[in-house]
Motif scaffolding. Structure first.
Motif, PDB file in Angstrom:
ATOM      1  N   TYR A 294      48.547   4.670  73.923  1.00  0.00           N
ATOM      2  CA  TYR A 294      48.882   5.728  74.871  1.00  0.00           C
ATOM      3  C   TYR A 294      50.313   5.626  75.395  1.00  0.00           C
ATOM      4  N   TYR A 295      51.164   4.794  74.786  1.00  0.00           N
ATOM      5  CA  TYR A 295      52.572   4.786  75.188  1.00  0.00           C
ATOM      6  C   TYR A 295      53.464   4.588  73.968  1.00  0.00           C
ATOM      7  N   ALA A 296      54.759   4.934  74.139  1.00  0.00           N
ATOM      8  CA  ALA A 296      55.687   4.985  73.010  1.00  0.00           C
ATOM      9  C   ALA A 296      56.829   4.001  73.160  1.00  0.00           C
ATOM     10  N   PHE A 297      57.405   3.617  72.000  1.00  0.00           N
ATOM     11  CA  PHE A 297      58.622   2.804  71.924  1.00  0.00           C
ATOM     12  C   PHE A 297      58.479   1.430  72.571  1.00  0.00           C
ATOM     13  N   GLY A 298      57.260   0.988  72.775  1.00  0.00           N
ATOM     14  CA  GLY A 298      57.047  -0.325  73.371  1.00  0.00           C
ATOM     15  C   GLY A 298      57.219  -0.369  74.873  1.00  0.00           C
ATOM     16  N   TYR A 299      57.381   0.801  75.523  1.00  0.00           N
ATOM     17  CA  TYR A 299      57.552   0.859  76.971  1.00  0.00           C
ATOM     18  C   TYR A 299      56.306   1.493  77.598  1.00  0.00           C
ATOM     19  N   PRO A 300      55.521   0.733  78.342  1.00  0.00           N
ATOM     20  CA  PRO A 300      54.264   1.252  78.894  1.00  0.00           C
ATOM     21  C   PRO A 300      54.428   2.383  79.903  1.00  0.00           C
ATOM     22  N   TYR A 301      55.658   2.657  80.352  1.00  0.00           N
ATOM     23  CA  TYR A 301      55.862   3.769  81.282  1.00  0.00           C
ATOM     24  C   TYR A 301      56.321   5.050  80.560  1.00  0.00           C
ATOM     25  N   VAL A 302      56.507   4.965  79.241  1.00  0.00           N
ATOM     26  CA  VAL A 302      56.800   6.164  78.431  1.00  0.00           C
ATOM     27  C   VAL A 302      55.478   6.587  77.798  1.00  0.00           C
ATOM     28  N   LEU A 303      54.800   7.491  78.447  1.00  0.00           N
ATOM     29  CA  LEU A 303      53.401   7.782  78.138  1.00  0.00           C
ATOM     30  C   LEU A 303      53.237   8.741  76.964  1.00  0.00           C
ATOM     31  N   LEU A 304      52.146   8.529  76.222  1.00  0.00           N
ATOM     32  CA  LEU A 304      51.664   9.467  75.201  1.00  0.00           C
ATOM     33  C   LEU A 304      50.257   9.893  75.622  1.00  0.00           C
ATOM     34  N   PRO A 305      50.164  10.785  76.600  1.00  0.00           N
ATOM     35  CA  PRO A 305      48.856  11.123  77.160  1.00  0.00           C
ATOM     36  C   PRO A 305      48.002  11.943  76.201  1.00  0.00           C
ATOM     37  N   GLU A 306      46.734  11.977  76.502  1.00  0.00           N
ATOM     38  CA  GLU A 306      45.778  12.761  75.712  1.00  0.00           C
ATOM     39  C   GLU A 306      45.809  14.212  76.185  1.00  0.00           C
ATOM     40  N   LEU A 307      45.796  15.137  75.219  1.00  0.00           N
ATOM     41  CA  LEU A 307      45.840  16.559  75.550  1.00  0.00           C
ATOM     42  C   LEU A 307      44.490  17.031  76.072  1.00  0.00           C
ATOM     43  N   GLY A 308      44.509  17.767  77.190  1.00  0.00           N
ATOM     44  CA  GLY A 308      43.293  18.335  77.740  1.00  0.00           C
ATOM     45  C   GLY A 308      42.908  19.620  77.030  1.00  0.00           C
ATOM     46  N   ASP A 309      41.801  20.210  77.446  1.00  0.00           N
ATOM     47  CA  ASP A 309      41.288  21.430  76.835  1.00  0.00           C
ATOM     48  C   ASP A 309      41.799  22.634  77.619  1.00  0.00           C
ATOM     49  N   SER A 310      42.753  23.367  77.035  1.00  0.00           N
ATOM     50  CA  SER A 310      43.366  24.493  77.731  1.00  0.00           C
ATOM     51  C   SER A 310      44.054  25.396  76.720  1.00  0.00           C
ATOM     52  N   ASP A 311      44.247  26.661  77.089  1.00  0.00           N
ATOM     53  CA  ASP A 311      45.020  27.565  76.241  1.00  0.00           C
ATOM     54  C   ASP A 311      46.448  27.062  76.064  1.00  0.00           C
ATOM     55  N   ILE A 312      46.942  26.325  77.036  1.00  0.00           N
ATOM     56  CA  ILE A 312      48.306  25.805  76.978  1.00  0.00           C
ATOM     57  C   ILE A 312      48.444  24.728  75.911  1.00  0.00           C
ATOM     58  N   THR A 313      47.398  23.939  75.720  1.00  0.00           N
ATOM     59  CA  THR A 313      47.475  22.780  74.828  1.00  0.00           C
ATOM     60  C   THR A 313      46.776  22.974  73.492  1.00  0.00           C
ATOM     61  N   SER A 314      46.001  24.045  73.325  1.00  0.00           N
ATOM     62  CA  SER A 314      45.163  24.183  72.129  1.00  0.00           C
ATOM     63  C   SER A 314      45.974  24.188  70.840  1.00  0.00           C
ATOM     64  N   GLU A 315      47.076  24.940  70.821  1.00  0.00           N
ATOM     65  CA  GLU A 315      47.907  25.013  69.619  1.00  0.00           C
ATOM     66  C   GLU A 315      48.565  23.669  69.334  1.00  0.00           C
TER      67      GLU A 315
END
Length: 475
Positions: A294-315
């Motif tokens: 859930y994080y990128a580049f080895g930095y735990p504060y650079v997050l790769l969060p999970e996408l929720g269920d929404s018209d904004i995120t579906s595509e």
């Protein structure tokens, strides 16, 4: 040879069969020519299939929606010299021509009509540029707005990437020339808000969204022509009077977008009270992920969060996109009369470091707040108001837009489109022209080598041995 013998030969069965075959061949040839002519007259969308790796002349549902709602005649002028036509642009224009009876394409040869483009633009008109016109409105699309070149450099490297934005440019132009009024997005000022980046400004222009700025301290109410208000990465808190005005705006059905995360020194208590009115708490500190996926580049504060269920995120979810969220605040969702939907979620292992920018370890310490958290959410009030909040100031920085392959920008633009009620305006991504490489893990590579070098050759060797043994037994 006598005349009688010749006539008997012509009347023979062989001659008759040959004559029938000749006539039949002519008949079949005529049918083939007729079919070929008929097929050539069919629309290219019926006879050509897009097998290009990037689907260069295929269009998205957003383009089809724009074409279907077009009720006025739109002409796309294709400025190109004979023999210099770009085949990809030509096939894409054929698709647009077939999408709607109100959309037509007209080829203009600048050698024959050298002053034609001058009535629409003063820019240099390169070959294969386009002009989209409807009534008195028009938009010029340069060839270099279709084929994009992006240069990326850092201290260690320099790279060039190429992409094709034909669909995005043409669909936006059609949407622009057929609209009577464009939506207006108002940005607040007076709290240290930075200027938006060039790519952010280009994305807004591409979606035909006009921008304006105003100070809440110098007005008595939100401007009437505001389709939405944007609070972008403020560095100082809002006054109570400003918050009251924003609360009243939301309760009256207004639309508000906030990008605001942890601050190094300043407290944002007044601004965060907008969240508290809907049962949402902005936790103190900076979110740190405990789950490596859930994080990128080895930095735990650079997050790769999970996408929720929404018209904004579906595509974005359908495209397996990753939103990169650096230095975020954690939002905890409670209960209220409003409908709150999380767009981006941390893992259960996430926690908020109370030390904030002064943190010295990524381990959880006494006083740190356990997750999970939301780092982006929407609020829909009972009165029809809508709010989007992203709790990270740097989510729209050029660096993170690039690292996310444009997904960060698409996420924000989708959220803006949702707010202003332009669901069809969700971003049309440009299509990469760079080479695509197949990336596989070490384990997969080992298995492939084993099959190619070991198992398959051994299988055929075994078949050969069995065949040789059978032949020897039969001999």
């Amino acid at each position: 040879m006598s005349m009688k013998h010749s006539l008997e030969k012509l009347n023979s069965r062989t001659a008759k069969v040959g004559g029938y075959s000749f006539v039949l061949s002519l008949f079949v040839l005529a049918i083939l020519i007729a079919v070929n002519v008929a097929v050539n007259n069919l629309p290219s969308t019926w006879t050509h299939y897009d097998i290009s790796a990037a689907q260069l002349y295929s269009v998205t549902s957003a383009t089809k929606a724009v074409a279907q709602k077009t009720t006025e005649d739109v002409t796309i002028y294709w400025i190109t010299q004979d023999g210099e036509e770009d085949t990809v642009i030509e096939k894409l224009l054929d698709v647009y021509d077939a999408l709607s009876d109100h959309i037509s394409v007209s080829k203009i040869n600048p050698d024959i009509y050298p002053t034609f483009a001058a009535q629409y633009t003063s820019d240099t008109v390169y070959n294969n540029s386009l002009i989209v016109e409807c009534g008195e409105k028009s938009r010029f699309i340069s060839y270099y707005d279709i084929y994009l070149t992006e240069y990326t450099s850092s201290y260690y490297s320099y790279s060039v990437s190429y992409s094709f934005d034909g669909e995005g440019a043409i669909t936006t132009a059609i949407d622009y020339v057929t609209r009577e009024d464009l939506p207006v997005l108002y940005f607040t000022t007076g709290h240290g808000e930075p200027d938006i980046s060039d790519s952010f400004a280009e994305s807004l222009e591409k979606q035909n969204i006009e921008t304006a700025s105003f100070s809440l301290l110098t007005v008595d109410e939100i401007p009437e022509d505001a389709d939405a208000v944007f609070i972008y990465a403020p560095t100082s808190d809002f006054a109570e009077e400003e918050i009251t005005m924003l609360e009243e705006y939301l309760e009256a059905g207004g639309k508000l977008f906030v990008i605001s995360g942890p601050q190094e020194e300043e407290s944002m208590d007044n601004l965060h009270s907008l969240l508290e009115a809907y049962g949402i708490t902005m936790e103190e500190g900076i979110v740190v992920e405990g789950d490596r996926s859930y994080y990128a580049f080895g930095y735990p504060y650079v997050l790769l969060p999970e996408l929720g269920d929404s018209d904004i995120t579906s595509e974005l979810a359908a495209n397996n996109s990753y939103i990169i969220v650096p230095i975020a605040g954690g939002m905890s969702i409670g209960s209220s009369d409003a409908t709150v939907t999380s767009l981006l979620d941390t893992s259960d292992s996430a926690f908020s470091k109370i030390a904030g920018y002064s943190l010295t370890t990524y381990e959880m310490e006494d006083g740190d707040i356990s997750g999970p958290f939301s780092v982006a959410l929407t609020v829909e009030t009972t009165e029809g108001g809508q709010m989007v909040w992203i709790s990270a100031d740097y989510v729209m920085e050029e660096t993170y837009i690039s690292y996310s392959s444009g997904a960060n920008s698409d996420f924000v633009m989708n959220a803006i489109s949702w707010l202003i009620g332009e669901s069809d305006a969700i971003s049309i991504r440009s299509k990469s022209l760079d080479y695509s490489y197949l990336t596989i893990s070490t384990t997969e590579a080992t298995w492939i080598e084993l099959w190619i070098i070991g198992i398959i050759p051994l299988f055929y060797l075994l078949l050969g041995v069995i065949d040789a043994w059978d032949r020897r037994k039969k001999a």
